[in-house]
Design a protein around this motif. Structure first.
Motif, PDB file in Angstrom:
ATOM      1  N   ALA A   1      61.421  13.487  13.289  1.00 13.67           N
ATOM      2  CA  ALA A   1      61.267  12.690  14.507  1.00 13.67           C
ATOM      3  C   ALA A   1      61.739  13.449  15.742  1.00 13.67           C
ATOM      4  CB  ALA A   1      62.035  11.376  14.376  1.00 13.67           C
ATOM      5  N   LEU A   2      62.711  14.329  15.572  1.00 11.97           N
ATOM      6  CA  LEU A   2      63.265  15.058  16.704  1.00 11.97           C
ATOM      7  C   LEU A   2      62.689  16.467  16.849  1.00 11.97           C
ATOM      8  CD1 LEU A   2      66.999  13.996  16.261  1.00 11.97           C
ATOM      9  CD2 LEU A   2      65.290  12.995  17.776  1.00 11.97           C
ATOM     10  N   SER A   3      61.683  16.805  16.061  1.00  8.19           N
ATOM     11  CA  SER A   3      61.104  18.150  16.091  1.00  8.19           C
ATOM     12  C   SER A   3      60.469  18.437  17.440  1.00  8.19           C
ATOM     13  CB  SER A   3      60.032  18.299  15.010  1.00  8.19           C
ATOM     14  OG  SER A   3      60.628  18.265  13.743  1.00  8.19           O
ATOM     15  N   GLY A   4      60.695  19.656  17.899  1.00  3.75           N
ATOM     16  CA  GLY A   4      60.111  20.067  19.166  1.00  3.75           C
ATOM     17  C   GLY A   4      58.980  21.057  19.013  1.00  3.75           C
ATOM     18  N   SER A   5      58.708  21.482  17.771  1.00  5.20           N
ATOM     19  CA  SER A   5      57.631  22.444  17.548  1.00  5.20           C
ATOM     20  C   SER A   5      56.926  22.110  16.234  1.00  5.20           C
ATOM     21  CB  SER A   5      58.175  23.868  17.491  1.00  5.20           C
ATOM     22  OG  SER A   5      58.932  24.057  16.313  1.00  5.20           O
ATOM     23  N   VAL A   6      55.754  22.668  16.078  1.00  3.40           N
ATOM     24  CA  VAL A   6      54.970  22.436  14.869  1.00  3.40           C
ATOM     25  C   VAL A   6      55.694  22.986  13.649  1.00  3.40           C
ATOM     26  CG1 VAL A   6      52.819  23.046  13.707  1.00  3.40           C
ATOM     27  CG2 VAL A   6      52.783  22.383  16.103  1.00  3.40           C
ATOM     28  N   GLU A   7      56.285  24.183  13.792  1.00  3.26           N
ATOM     29  CA  GLU A   7      56.963  24.813  12.664  1.00  3.26           C
ATOM     30  C   GLU A   7      58.140  23.973  12.183  1.00  3.26           C
ATOM     31  OE1 GLU A   7      56.230  26.393  15.539  1.00  3.26           O
ATOM     32  OE2 GLU A   7      54.564  27.635  14.822  1.00  3.26           O
ATOM     33  N   MET A   8      58.900  23.430  13.114  1.00  2.00           N
ATOM     34  CA  MET A   8      60.025  22.563  12.742  1.00  2.00           C
ATOM     35  C   MET A   8      59.530  21.311  12.040  1.00  2.00           C
ATOM     36  SD  MET A   8      62.657  22.784  15.969  1.00  2.00           S
ATOM     37  CE  MET A   8      63.556  21.368  15.399  1.00  2.00           C
ATOM     38  N   LEU A   9      58.459  20.741  12.536  1.00  2.00           N
ATOM     39  CA  LEU A   9      57.910  19.533  11.937  1.00  2.00           C
ATOM     40  C   LEU A   9      57.428  19.807  10.516  1.00  2.00           C
ATOM     41  CD1 LEU A   9      57.134  16.582  12.110  1.00  2.00           C
ATOM     42  CD2 LEU A   9      55.019  17.272  13.258  1.00  2.00           C
ATOM     43  N   ILE A  10      56.772  20.922  10.298  1.00  9.92           N
ATOM     44  CA  ILE A  10      56.325  21.274   8.948  1.00  9.92           C
ATOM     45  C   ILE A  10      57.525  21.442   8.030  1.00  9.92           C
ATOM     46  CG2 ILE A  10      55.220  23.106   7.589  1.00  9.92           C
ATOM     47  CD1 ILE A  10      53.329  23.514  10.020  1.00  9.92           C
ATOM     48  N   GLY A  11      58.563  22.108   8.500  1.00 11.96           N
ATOM     49  CA  GLY A  11      59.769  22.296   7.694  1.00 11.96           C
ATOM     50  C   GLY A  11      60.449  20.985   7.340  1.00 11.96           C
ATOM     51  N   TRP A  12      60.582  20.111   8.317  1.00 13.70           N
ATOM     52  CA  TRP A  12      61.232  18.824   8.055  1.00 13.70           C
ATOM     53  C   TRP A  12      60.393  17.947   7.133  1.00 13.70           C
ATOM     54  CZ3 TRP A  12      66.082  18.550   8.305  1.00 13.70           C
ATOM     55  CH2 TRP A  12      66.810  19.184   9.303  1.00 13.70           C
ATOM     56  N   ARG A  13      59.075  18.042   7.250  1.00 17.67           N
ATOM     57  CA  ARG A  13      58.217  17.296   6.315  1.00 17.67           C
ATOM     58  C   ARG A  13      58.388  17.820   4.894  1.00 17.67           C
ATOM     59  NH1 ARG A  13      55.147  13.007   6.611  1.00 17.67           N
ATOM     60  NH2 ARG A  13      53.378  14.067   5.696  1.00 17.67           N
ATOM     61  N   ALA A  14      58.594  19.119   4.743  1.00 23.22           N
ATOM     62  CA  ALA A  14      58.857  19.685   3.418  1.00 23.22           C
ATOM     63  C   ALA A  14      60.188  19.180   2.882  1.00 23.22           C
ATOM     64  CB  ALA A  14      58.833  21.208   3.483  1.00 23.22           C
ATOM     65  N   VAL A  15      61.191  19.068   3.747  1.00 23.49           N
ATOM     66  CA  VAL A  15      62.487  18.510   3.333  1.00 23.49           C
ATOM     67  C   VAL A  15      62.310  17.063   2.873  1.00 23.49           C
ATOM     68  CG1 VAL A  15      64.777  17.832   4.175  1.00 23.49           C
ATOM     69  CG2 VAL A  15      63.849  20.078   4.751  1.00 23.49           C
ATOM     70  N   MET A  16      61.482  16.308   3.575  1.00 19.11           N
ATOM     71  CA  MET A  16      61.203  14.934   3.154  1.00 19.11           C
ATOM     72  C   MET A  16      60.559  14.907   1.772  1.00 19.11           C
ATOM     73  SD  MET A  16      59.788  13.441   6.783  1.00 19.11           S
ATOM     74  CE  MET A  16      59.072  11.981   6.080  1.00 19.11           C
ATOM     75  N   GLY A  17      59.704  15.883   1.473  1.00 15.86           N
ATOM     76  CA  GLY A  17      59.098  15.978   0.151  1.00 15.86           C
ATOM     77  C   GLY A  17      60.125  16.228  -0.931  1.00 15.86           C
ATOM     78  N   VAL A  18      61.149  17.044  -0.628  1.00 17.10           N
ATOM     79  CA  VAL A  18      62.235  17.285  -1.586  1.00 17.10           C
ATOM     80  C   VAL A  18      62.974  15.977  -1.866  1.00 17.10           C
ATOM     81  CG1 VAL A  18      64.445  18.458  -1.940  1.00 17.10           C
ATOM     82  CG2 VAL A  18      62.530  19.707  -0.950  1.00 17.10           C
ATOM     83  N   GLY A  19      63.309  15.245  -0.822  1.00 23.69           N
ATOM     84  CA  GLY A  19      64.002  13.971  -1.000  1.00 23.69           C
ATOM     85  C   GLY A  19      63.180  12.966  -1.776  1.00 23.69           C
ATOM     86  N   ALA A  20      61.899  12.903  -1.498  1.00 23.49           N
ATOM     87  CA  ALA A  20      61.028  11.972  -2.220  1.00 23.49           C
ATOM     88  C   ALA A  20      60.915  12.355  -3.687  1.00 23.49           C
ATOM     89  CB  ALA A  20      59.645  11.933  -1.579  1.00 23.49           C
TER      90      ALA A  20
END
Length: 110
Positions: free
Chosen positions: A63-82
């Motif tokens: 939600a706080l990502s300021g770039s595409v790369e950060m957003l992709i990384g955080w979405r991958a972290v969400m996949g780990v949690g899921a």
């Protein structure tokens, strides 16, 4: 629904959008069996809570990502949690509702 907004706010290309959407699914699918194995080894409740914390942290980061790369990384972290949460939650539900009719939702008369 968020993809047009991402194009406008982060100047994401169509390739970027594909990575944003698929990074979560790739990591989730790749680690799902590992999550089930870790739940058996370290405990369902513990892994569920850790996975929930990781997913929540990833959601805040995304939600706080300021770039595409950060957003992709955080979405991958969400996949780990899921991947840690889903196998544990299914196992916990099976343990809480031991009687098969309670899991189905209908009462079977014998």
């Amino acid at each position: 629904m968020a993809l047009p907004t991402l194009v406008g706010k982060l100047d994401a290309t169509s390739s970027d959008l594909q990575w944003i959407v698929d990074s979560y699914a790739m990591v989730f699918a790749g680690l799902l069996l590992v999550g089930g194995s870790l739940a058996d080894r370290f405990g369902r409740k513990r892994l569920f809570l850790v996975g929930l914390a990781i997913f929540g942290g990833g959601s805040i980061g995304a939600a706080l990502s300021g770039s595409v790369e950060m957003l992709i990384g955080w979405r991958a972290v969400m996949g780990v949690g899921a991947a840690m949460t889903i196998p544990s939650s299914l196992s916990i539900l099976n343990d809480v509702f031991r009687e098969p009719t309670a899991r189905v939702g209908t009462r079977i008369e014998v």
